[in-house]
Structures are given as structure tokens and as C-alpha cells.
Enzyme design. Sequence first.
Site, PDB file in Angstrom:
ATOM      1  N   SER A  97       0.865  -1.190   0.000  1.00 22.95           N
ATOM      2  CA  SER A  97       0.000   0.000   0.000  1.00 22.95           C
ATOM      3  C   SER A  97       0.889   1.223   0.000  1.00 22.95           C
ATOM      4  O   SER A  97       1.508   1.561   1.005  1.00 22.95           O
ATOM      5  CB  SER A  97      -0.888   0.002   1.250  1.00 22.95           C
ATOM      6  OG  SER A  97      -1.836  -1.026   1.169  1.00 22.95           O
ATOM      7  N   LYS A 172      -7.253   1.938  -2.728  1.00 26.49           N
ATOM      8  CA  LYS A 172      -6.865   1.683  -1.336  1.00 26.49           C
ATOM      9  C   LYS A 172      -6.931   2.973  -0.524  1.00 26.49           C
ATOM     10  O   LYS A 172      -7.412   2.979   0.617  1.00 26.49           O
ATOM     11  CB  LYS A 172      -5.449   1.089  -1.297  1.00 26.49           C
ATOM     12  CG  LYS A 172      -4.878   0.844   0.109  1.00 26.49           C
ATOM     13  CD  LYS A 172      -5.546  -0.314   0.818  1.00 26.49           C
ATOM     14  CE  LYS A 172      -5.139  -0.423   2.284  1.00 26.49           C
ATOM     15  NZ  LYS A 172      -4.122  -1.432   2.562  1.00 26.49           N
ATOM     16  N   LYS A 240       0.517   5.322   8.444  1.00 29.34           N
ATOM     17  CA  LYS A 240       1.318   5.256   7.204  1.00 29.34           C
ATOM     18  C   LYS A 240       0.400   5.366   5.987  1.00 29.34           C
ATOM     19  O   LYS A 240       0.673   6.118   5.044  1.00 29.34           O
ATOM     20  CB  LYS A 240       2.097   3.938   7.160  1.00 29.34           C
ATOM     21  CG  LYS A 240       3.061   3.840   6.003  1.00 29.34           C
ATOM     22  CD  LYS A 240       3.168   2.431   5.459  1.00 29.34           C
ATOM     23  CE  LYS A 240       1.970   2.096   4.601  1.00 29.34           C
ATOM     24  NZ  LYS A 240       2.030   0.800   3.931  1.00 29.34           N
TER      25      LYS A 240
END
Lengths: 298, 298
Positions: A97, A172, A240
Site C-alpha cells: 500500500s 486503497k 502510514k
Amino acid sequence: MAGKIGFIGLGIMGKPMAKNLMKHGHELCVYNRTQAKAKELVEEGAVLCETPAQVAARCDIIFLIVSDAPDVKAVLEGENGILNALRPGAVVVDMSSINPNASREFYQTVKAHGGSYMDAPVSGGEQGAIDGKLTIMVGGDDADFDRVKDLLLCMGRVAVHVGGIGSGNVTKCANQIITASNLAAVGEALTFAAKAGVDPRKVYDAIKGGMAQSAMFDSKFEKIIGRDFKPGFKLDLNIKDLKNVLSAAQAFGTPVTLTTDCYEMMMMLIQQGLGQDDNCSIVKYYEQCAGTEVKEVQ
Amino acid sequence: MAGKIGFIGLGIMGKPMAKNLMKHGHELCVYNRTQAKAKELVEEGAVLCETPAQVAARCDIIFLIVSDAPDVKAVLEGENGILNALRPGAVVVDMSSINPNASREFYQTVKAHGGSYMDAPVSGGEQGAIDGKLTIMVGGDDADFDRVKDLLLCMGRVAVHVGGIGSGNVTKCANQIITASNLAAVGEALTFAAKAGVDPRKVYDAIKGGMAQSAMFDSKFEKIIGRDFKPGFKLDLNIKDLKNVLSAAQAFGTPVTLTTDCYEMMMMLIQQGLGQDDNCSIVKYYEQCAGTEVKEVQ
């Protein structure tokens, strides 16, 4: 069997994902920075490689799942990186990701070296990885998707080809915008109720079946009211993803108002040493502002 | 049959709610500021009253659903208000969505006049009111809840006694915190995807079954991508609820970070003349910042 498959990155997610490929009969060449983590897979028949380049030298399809864009860059372009030994026409499927703009740059680089590249980040967490029930969001060229789709479905419940390169990580990001905001909203509402002296469980019972329903509310309510902050999905990892959302949003020129709030709430909690807690501990931001705690009224 | 029931406020919500009480065989005394709106109910047998006091003189249970706290105050304490003619032991069930602190004050006032008072706001919208499928969130005394529960269930799918007076509106506020935030999050995510050049429908298809799922996402996605902003639930009404959340939050001392953002987004859109649009037009805040539109890629 279509020859050996490469798999780089055997962390919490990567290891069970690689195992699921092997369970479906695929032979793997594996690499991990910390070699010990590959032991179990090697005992089950995987070929251990000492560098990403060694994987690339043997495989036409290479899966990759590491933490963030700098790690992807190292695996691709580092001293013993994939690009030193990329086979003509090989495809790198990056399941990390990362910022979708980084995916778009890596695509150009790998193309220039005669291979191809896709972004295919996942959601569903460690349990989804173990069960082969991940949701896989794929960006890249049509022909590449056709080539890897069946392999992806060894690891996921569904693999959606969303669009061209970067679309997987855009999707995502969209997922992380919604999940973080929905979780913060739950914290905001439950803290409001608790501070007003109303039992948060009764509030949940009253509204859970209506328009306030969400997967985050359903899956995190019991953890929050039970004061169970074991991960699950750690704040350190969630932030993150939100960093990637914020930097991509700035590059695209699109507002991320709620995500920015969520990011700052998580920053505060991480500063307080809670980075290893489940992301539902975002409720603690609200609780600290309100001077109350979301718990059942006995 | 337990004598005549009062019903005050025959607007979009009140009229079908009153009808559902009549369908269950209850005789109603009704009042509405604009008398013409009572016509249909009167033709079906309701007794038309000219003031709230006339309703109060005839009924031991009085339902009330008006716009906001000042309207409730006028119905209770105004010149021809309920309190001028309240029968001893009568209960006023206020189904308006108002600031929970106002509910607590009205409770004290009605108690001082020898009656009782409950807050019982609803969710489910006009359709829920017509179908008798509302969710009713009730605050007040146990004995009062026992007295009115069966009547509430003529109007709602469920009536949850959340706690003491004010708890109904606290729960409604919690519901509005979550629904507004979840809806804004959908707007934020879809605009992010659109600005990144990715088809919002494919993003929805990829993530709708996972942790990003919510009732708001499910119910509003097709409206947003189809550019259908007919209400539904108008921004003008939604912002009234958020105002109550913000003022109650300030009084309680609890943070409403995301709700404050949603409130300001709605303010802007209302200034632009969009107050009569469905609340899913909150996506237009994001679109205007990004200079893009959330629509299907053909």
C-alpha cells in the site's frame, strides 16, 4: 503450472499470502530482508533467494509486498534489486500500500527495463491474508491483469481491476479515507454520549440498525466499550496509509478534510506511545478532550 | 382504547405518524399551526383543536413533533400553550429532534406543572414515518415509557428506552454525528478517486463489501454518481441537527471535530442556494475544492 513465481516480502501479510499460492500448487522463489522469516516456506518447498535480483533472474511473475514506497524502490532499484536481472516481459505485481503516484513512477521505470508493473494493494488484514479472503484492488494494463488474475485469486476473495497503473492504490486510499473517518465518527459519537451521561451500549443498540450502521461501527464497538485495544490494525500502520492519502491528495489537488483530522488524532496518540494499539484507540483522542471514558454504564 | 391522544405538529413527519396512530384505532385530538394541514386527518375522524391548550385540556398523552426547541417552547409555554391546560399526570412526548439540554429543561418545566415529559426523537425519514418503520430513541422516566411504548410502536419499528430525560436526543445527536461524517467521508473518497482519474463506480465495487461499507455509502452512492440531488433528507434540515450537536457538545464539553467540518461544508452549500438538495450534495463541497465531478467514466 506456469513456471516459478517470485514472492518478495514475507511479513505479517506476505507470508500467509505466499503460503496460499503454494497451497494452490505454485512453486515459489522467495526473498525476505530478514532471511529467518522465510524458513517455514522453505521447509515447505520454496526456493530461497539471497537477493531480489536472484528472484528476478528465475521468475516471470514477481509478487512484492513491503511497507512503503522507499522499500519498493530498494527492492526494484537497489544494488541487488529486481531491475538488475529482470527477465524480458516479466511482470512485477506490487501488493504494497503506497502512494499511487509512486506506483505510476515505478511502472515507467520497470517498463523502461523491458518488463511490466502493476499495483495491487490489499485490504482485509492478517486474518484475510491467512484465510485467502483479501480484497485486492488492481491497477495496471489489461494484458497483465489477465496474466496474474488467477494467481491473485489464490490470495484474495476478490481481485478487482479498477483501471490503469496507480488505480489500485487510489482505491486503497479511498478505502482508508472512509475507514478512518467512519472509525473516528464512532469515537466522536460514543464520547459525546458518554460525556452526556448516556450509556454508549444503549446508544449503539438504538442506532446500529439504521443509517449510522457501518462495518467499522459493527466491528469495533465491542472492542471500544470493552477497552480492548489489542491490534487488529495498529495505529502505526494506519497512519502510514493516511500519510500516503495526504501526500497523494496534495499532488492530485483534492481535499481530504476528515482524513487530515484523523491523521492528526493518530499522530497525537502515537506520540503518547500508543502506536502498537488497535486503530480503534482513536476514541482516546476524543476521550482525552472530553475527560471521560466510553464504557458500559452498570 | 385509553381515551383520546393528542398530536401536535402535522408536518412531513407528524402527519403520517398521526395517521399510523389512527390506523391502530386510536382517537386523536390534533393541532397544527397551519390548520389546513390537519384537513385530511379530520376527514378521517380526528378532532381538530384550535390551540395546543385545547389539546391539553382533552388528552392525557400528547405527542409533539415540531422543528426545533423554540417551537417546542412555544407549544408548551406560549400564550395558548399546553401548560395553560395540562391535565394532572398527563405526559408530553416530544418527538422533535432538539438539543438534549433543552429537553432536560422542558422536563423540569412540565414536571413543575404536574405533568411529565419525554424526549423521543426519530430517525428513518419521511418514508419511515409513512411506513411506521421509524427508529424511536426515547429518554425519560421508566413509568412514562411503559405508558407510551405501545403507542410509539404504532409509529416505529423499534422504540429504545435509552435512559433518563435527554437521552433520546443525545442518541439522535450520536446518530447525526455518524451519518454526517460517514456521508462526508464518501464524498471525500469519491472525489479523491475522480480527481486521480479513477472511475468512482469501480472504486465502489471494489471496496463496498469490506471495511469501508456503511449504510450511508450503500444508500447514497447511486444518487451521487447519478447526479441525483433530489431529497431525501435536505441540507437545510440536516444542518439544523448538526447545530444542535455542536451547541450540545459545547455545553457538555466534548469534541465534535468531524461534525464541525461537516457543518461548515453544509453551511457553504446552503449559502450557494443548495439547502433544498439532498444531504448527499455534501460531495459538492469536495468537488468544488478539487475542480472535478464524481461521475461514471464511460
